[in-house]
Design an enzyme around this catalytic site. Structure first.
Site, mmCIF file in Angstrom:
data_model
loop_
_atom_site.group_PDB
_atom_site.id
_atom_site.type_symbol
_atom_site.label_atom_id
_atom_site.label_comp_id
_atom_site.label_asym_id
_atom_site.label_seq_id
_atom_site.Cartn_x
_atom_site.Cartn_y
_atom_site.Cartn_z
ATOM 1 N N GLU A 110 51.180 40.930 33.329
ATOM 2 C CA GLU A 110 51.232 40.113 34.552
ATOM 3 C C GLU A 110 51.373 38.653 34.178
ATOM 4 O O GLU A 110 51.226 38.284 33.002
ATOM 5 C CB GLU A 110 49.973 40.355 35.393
ATOM 6 C CG GLU A 110 49.940 41.742 36.008
ATOM 7 C CD GLU A 110 48.716 42.019 36.857
ATOM 8 O OE1 GLU A 110 47.757 41.227 36.804
ATOM 9 O OE2 GLU A 110 48.718 43.029 37.563
ATOM 10 N N HIS A 234 48.888 34.075 46.310
ATOM 11 C CA HIS A 234 49.680 35.022 45.515
ATOM 12 C C HIS A 234 51.142 34.783 45.858
ATOM 13 O O HIS A 234 51.493 34.652 47.029
ATOM 14 C CB HIS A 234 49.270 36.455 45.852
ATOM 15 C CG HIS A 234 49.741 37.473 44.857
ATOM 16 N ND1 HIS A 234 51.066 37.792 44.707
ATOM 17 C CD2 HIS A 234 49.065 38.225 43.958
ATOM 18 C CE1 HIS A 234 51.178 38.709 43.754
ATOM 19 N NE2 HIS A 234 49.971 38.981 43.276
ATOM 20 N N ARG A 281 50.256 32.016 38.506
ATOM 21 C CA ARG A 281 50.503 32.145 39.943
ATOM 22 C C ARG A 281 50.699 30.850 40.693
ATOM 23 O O ARG A 281 51.505 30.778 41.625
ATOM 24 C CB ARG A 281 49.271 32.796 40.564
ATOM 25 C CG ARG A 281 49.383 34.231 40.558
ATOM 26 C CD ARG A 281 48.218 34.850 41.176
ATOM 27 N NE ARG A 281 48.279 36.210 40.669
ATOM 28 C CZ ARG A 281 47.341 37.088 40.823
ATOM 29 N NH1 ARG A 281 46.245 36.763 41.449
ATOM 30 N NH2 ARG A 281 47.489 38.289 40.341
ATOM 31 N N HIS A 342 45.258 34.609 48.539
ATOM 32 C CA HIS A 342 44.946 35.862 47.854
ATOM 33 C C HIS A 342 43.526 35.905 47.288
ATOM 34 O O HIS A 342 42.886 36.946 47.308
ATOM 35 C CB HIS A 342 45.955 36.036 46.717
ATOM 36 C CG HIS A 342 45.788 37.289 45.920
ATOM 37 N ND1 HIS A 342 45.897 38.540 46.482
ATOM 38 C CD2 HIS A 342 45.535 37.480 44.600
ATOM 39 C CE1 HIS A 342 45.718 39.450 45.540
ATOM 40 N NE2 HIS A 342 45.478 38.846 44.401
ATOM 41 N N ARG A 377 42.888 31.374 38.932
ATOM 42 C CA ARG A 377 42.518 32.627 38.268
ATOM 43 C C ARG A 377 43.711 33.280 37.591
ATOM 44 O O ARG A 377 44.782 33.417 38.186
ATOM 45 C CB ARG A 377 41.942 33.600 39.294
ATOM 46 C CG ARG A 377 41.665 34.973 38.746
ATOM 47 C CD ARG A 377 40.977 35.827 39.768
ATOM 48 N NE ARG A 377 41.835 36.197 40.855
ATOM 49 C CZ ARG A 377 42.558 37.320 40.906
ATOM 50 N NH1 ARG A 377 42.535 38.178 39.896
ATOM 51 N NH2 ARG A 377 43.286 37.596 41.961
HETATM 52 P P1 FAD Z 1 34.717 42.925 47.772
HETATM 53 O O1 FAD Z 1 35.276 44.054 47.033
HETATM 54 O O2 FAD Z 1 35.577 42.099 48.601
HETATM 55 O O3 FAD Z 1 33.485 43.456 48.548
HETATM 56 C C1 FAD Z 1 32.760 42.649 49.454
HETATM 57 C C2 FAD Z 1 31.661 43.469 50.057
HETATM 58 O O4 FAD Z 1 30.784 42.618 50.768
HETATM 59 C C3 FAD Z 1 32.154 44.503 51.042
HETATM 60 O O5 FAD Z 1 31.402 45.671 50.894
HETATM 61 C C4 FAD Z 1 31.831 43.862 52.390
HETATM 62 O O6 FAD Z 1 31.608 44.805 53.422
HETATM 63 C C5 FAD Z 1 30.549 43.138 52.051
HETATM 64 N N1 FAD Z 1 30.225 42.028 52.954
HETATM 65 C C6 FAD Z 1 30.923 40.873 53.149
HETATM 66 N N2 FAD Z 1 30.294 40.120 54.076
HETATM 67 C C7 FAD Z 1 29.197 40.815 54.454
HETATM 68 C C8 FAD Z 1 28.159 40.579 55.386
HETATM 69 N N3 FAD Z 1 28.098 39.468 56.168
HETATM 70 N N4 FAD Z 1 27.207 41.518 55.536
HETATM 71 C C9 FAD Z 1 27.230 42.662 54.796
HETATM 72 N N5 FAD Z 1 28.173 42.927 53.891
HETATM 73 C C10 FAD Z 1 29.148 42.015 53.741
HETATM 74 N N6 FAD Z 1 41.808 41.566 41.200
HETATM 75 C C11 FAD Z 1 42.059 42.077 39.973
HETATM 76 O O7 FAD Z 1 41.338 41.781 39.026
HETATM 77 N N7 FAD Z 1 43.106 42.929 39.809
HETATM 78 C C12 FAD Z 1 43.934 43.293 40.805
HETATM 79 O O8 FAD Z 1 44.855 44.068 40.617
HETATM 80 C C13 FAD Z 1 43.706 42.744 42.097
HETATM 81 N N8 FAD Z 1 44.519 43.050 43.139
HETATM 82 C C14 FAD Z 1 44.214 42.586 44.372
HETATM 83 C C15 FAD Z 1 44.995 42.966 45.461
HETATM 84 C C16 FAD Z 1 44.670 42.554 46.739
HETATM 85 C C17 FAD Z 1 45.513 42.973 47.902
HETATM 86 C C18 FAD Z 1 43.547 41.724 46.935
HETATM 87 C C19 FAD Z 1 43.173 41.251 48.309
HETATM 88 C C20 FAD Z 1 42.777 41.323 45.854
HETATM 89 C C21 FAD Z 1 43.100 41.744 44.578
HETATM 90 N N9 FAD Z 1 42.326 41.380 43.476
HETATM 91 C C22 FAD Z 1 42.594 41.893 42.254
HETATM 92 C C23 FAD Z 1 41.090 40.621 43.665
HETATM 93 C C24 FAD Z 1 39.905 41.598 43.646
HETATM 94 O O9 FAD Z 1 40.267 42.775 44.334
HETATM 95 C C25 FAD Z 1 38.683 40.999 44.305
HETATM 96 O O10 FAD Z 1 38.449 39.713 43.835
HETATM 97 C C26 FAD Z 1 37.451 41.860 43.995
HETATM 98 O O11 FAD Z 1 37.697 43.187 44.373
HETATM 99 C C27 FAD Z 1 36.261 41.325 44.734
HETATM 100 O O12 FAD Z 1 35.210 42.253 44.586
HETATM 101 P P2 FAD Z 1 33.780 41.898 45.151
HETATM 102 O O13 FAD Z 1 32.899 43.023 44.795
HETATM 103 O O14 FAD Z 1 33.392 40.525 44.775
HETATM 104 O O15 FAD Z 1 33.990 41.857 46.742
HETATM 105 C C1 SIN Z 2 48.412 41.951 41.695
HETATM 106 O O1 SIN Z 2 48.447 43.159 41.501
HETATM 107 O O2 SIN Z 2 49.387 41.191 41.680
HETATM 108 C C2 SIN Z 2 47.089 41.344 41.943
HETATM 109 C C3 SIN Z 2 46.432 41.147 40.656
HETATM 110 C C4 SIN Z 2 45.308 40.191 40.832
HETATM 111 O O3 SIN Z 2 45.080 39.675 41.918
HETATM 112 O O4 SIN Z 2 44.644 39.931 39.828
#
Ligand code: FAD
Ligand code: SIN
Length: 524
Positions: A110, A234, A281, A342, A377
């Protein structure tokens, strides 16, 4: 009800923390909406880790710091990157079916990575990770999963029956989304894992619930937040008038996808960066933004149709099928794309143990500022951060458990002066307004004047939303609107403080990068 530890969030960070804590403690995991509604389930590209024979930790550290424009904390970058192979092993143990090439993991590439480094499950890595973590959590007798709870505010010393005024966190007030009742959940320790604030922007790849709730709650409780101006866009989100947030993974460019100006029919990245489509990015997103503005386009094209159709279908089965459903065959046609918000690089300040400024409160994942990402990032470093800091926070709590006091009696939620709203239109109107002015005034290219305009709008809306919040019963929409505005305020205040352009913060009024990198830290 009282628990040993409360984890707020059921994504990669929250469930990693919960599984480690559950080795010895009783853990309550609270989530808004369903247990799979965070960004984790949506992740596509994969997880970055040094696993290739020719690669080194030093390479990954360097790539991360180049992408982060020097704002990263080197100690954190090393801490996370050295723990990546272990995190991948752990996921394999939990049953994540990563793609392989014979006996080794298949590594994709990537933007910003000097080596092939991304382990993945086709183009739907997040879903596989979320499913494996959830399966393990559901099977664990020490973990209670409680979806449908929208947390409102952290419980601190101010909410103790005998008011103490201390910043010690004792849990959280949460709205039960089914009954409409607010409950106080208390614990000896609380871990925030609430994800990002992407929905503050009109166009975002993030899910509906990414409204910055954890960042706003921690700020209101007295924790510092850092680098909130560093919002990542993104480069390649599908341009479609109906489907507004379909990400086209960066791995498409990693596997040969080219960016083309639909007006000239030419590849344009060479005008912007020698790394072409695989530049970090921020650079690719600004290049696309510049082409769109210069040529008056609605979108640019991302084209991988020169690769064999089986290769494209084999690497990107999910995206291929989704696009086909929208009438685009990526094996023969280019994909119309635009940049969209993103990832939230900044957040609640934490140390290497996941500790925030507030005693009893830990945080992990996208809601934090750990020092890993700096000003931008590096792709696929985010899930990795969730695993490393989810684990680190849990290990610190376990190691110091004898120092965590039992929570004192706390006051219940006071609803004596509120009524049901008869004007929900106010919420919808303000929600739309915030997202639109943030997109137009606080987007990819900024100016001080635009930021001030946004700040002015935020001040006006604050009065209205506070008044609404003070008079009506809370709903999830109202909780989110309040947090969305709080997040917008933190982003704009941080952006106004940074008098330079660095990484994701690019302002026409200060286009130069200052010789020394400094975090933007806001103190409540
Ligand atoms: P999340 O997985 O966002 O979870 C948040 C949690 O908090 C959820 O359960 C939600 O319900 C809960 N929550 C929020 N507010 C409240 C509240 N007020 N009360 C109770 N619960 C609450 N990163 C990579 O490293 N590789 C990738 O390939 C990648 N692809 C991506 C593709 C997309 C489309 C997106 C949007 C992001 C991508 N990212 C990627 C980024 C990555 O997915 C996220 O940064 C990561 O999953 C965040 O995880 P987290 O556990 O911090 O939060
Ligand atoms: C992607 O698959 O392009 C997202 C990867 C990332 O957000 O790290």
């Amino acid at each position: 009800m009282t628990h040993d530890v409360i984890v707020i969030g059921s994504g990669a960070a929250g469930l990693t923390a919960a599984l480690a804590l559950a080795e010895r403690l009783k853990v309550l995991v609270i989530a808004k909406g369903t247990l799979t509604s965070g960004s984790t389930a949506w992740a596509q590209g994969g997880i970055a880790a040094v696993l290739d024979a020719g690669d080194t930790f030093e390479n990954h550290v360097r790539d991360t710091m180049i992408a982060g424009a020097g704002l990263n904390r080197r100690e954190t970058v090393e801490f996370v990157i050295e723990r990546a192979p272990h995190a991948i092993d752990r996921l394999i143990e939990l049953g994540v079916p990563f793609n392989t090439d014979g006996n080794t993991l298949h590594l994709t590439r990537e933007g910003g990575h000097s080596h092939r480094r991304i382990v993945h499950v086709d183009d739907a890595t997040g879903w596989a990770v979320q499913a494996a973590l959830l399966k393990a959590a559901e099977a664990n007798p020490n973990i209670t999963l409680l979806p449908g709870q929208a947390c409102i505010d952290l419980i601190t010393g101010r909410h103790e029956e005998r008011y103490s005024g201390s910043g010690r966190v004792w849990g959280v007030y949460a709205l039960d989304e089914a009954s409409g009742k607010v409950e106080a959940h208390t614990a000896r320790a609380t871990v925030l894992a609430t994800g990002g604030a992407g929905r503050v922007y009109q166009f975002s790849t993030a899910p509906r619930g990414a409204t910055g709730d954890g960042i706003a709650m921690a700020w209101r409780a007295g924790a510092r937040v850092g680098n909130m101006e560093m919002m990542q866009f993104h480069p390649t989100c599908l341009y479609n008038l109906e489907v507004k947030n379909l990400l086209i993974t960066e791995a498409v460019r990693g596997e040969g996808g080219r960016l083309i100006n639909p007006r000239t029919g030419k590849r344009f990245m060479a005008f912007y960066d020698e790394r072409l489509e695989l530049a970090p990015r921020d650079i690719v997103a600004r290049a696309i933004d510049s082409e769109i503005k210069k040529f008056g386009l609605d979108f640019v094209h991302l084209d991988i149709s020169h690769m064999p159709p089986d290769f494209v279908r084999g690497h990107f089965p999910t995206i291929h099928d989704k696009l086909l459903g929208l009438g685009i065959d990526m094996t023969t046609q280019p994909i119309p794309v635009v940049p969209a918000q993103h990832y939230t690089c900044g957040g609640v300040m934490i140390d290497l143990d996941g500790r925030t400024d507030l005693p009893g409160l830990y945080a992990a994942g996208e809601c934090t500022e750990s020092g890993l990402h700096g000003a931008n990032r590096l792709a696929s470093n985010s899930l990795l951060e969730c695993f490393v800091f989810g684990e680190a926070a849990a290990r610190h709590i376990l190691a110091h458990w004898d120092r965590f006091d039992a929570p004192p009696p706390v006051r219940g939620w006071d609803e004596s002066r509120v009524t049901n709203s008869d004007e929900e239109v106010v919420i919808k109107q303000n929600w739309t307004e915030i997202r639109r002015f943030m997109w137009n005034y606080v987007g990819i290219v900024r100016t001080t004047r635009r930021l001030e305009r946004a700040q002015h709008r935020i001040r006006l809306l604050s009065g209205e939303i506070d008044d609404y919040y003070g008079h009506f019963r809370v709903t999830t929409d109202l909780i989110e609107l309040r947090n969305l505005l709080q997040s917008a305020d933190l982003i704009v205040r941080s952006a106004l403080r940074r008098l330079e352009s660095r990484g994701l913060h690019y302002t026409l009024d200060h286009p130069e990068t200052l010789p020394e990198a400094h975090d933007t830290v806001l103190v409540p």
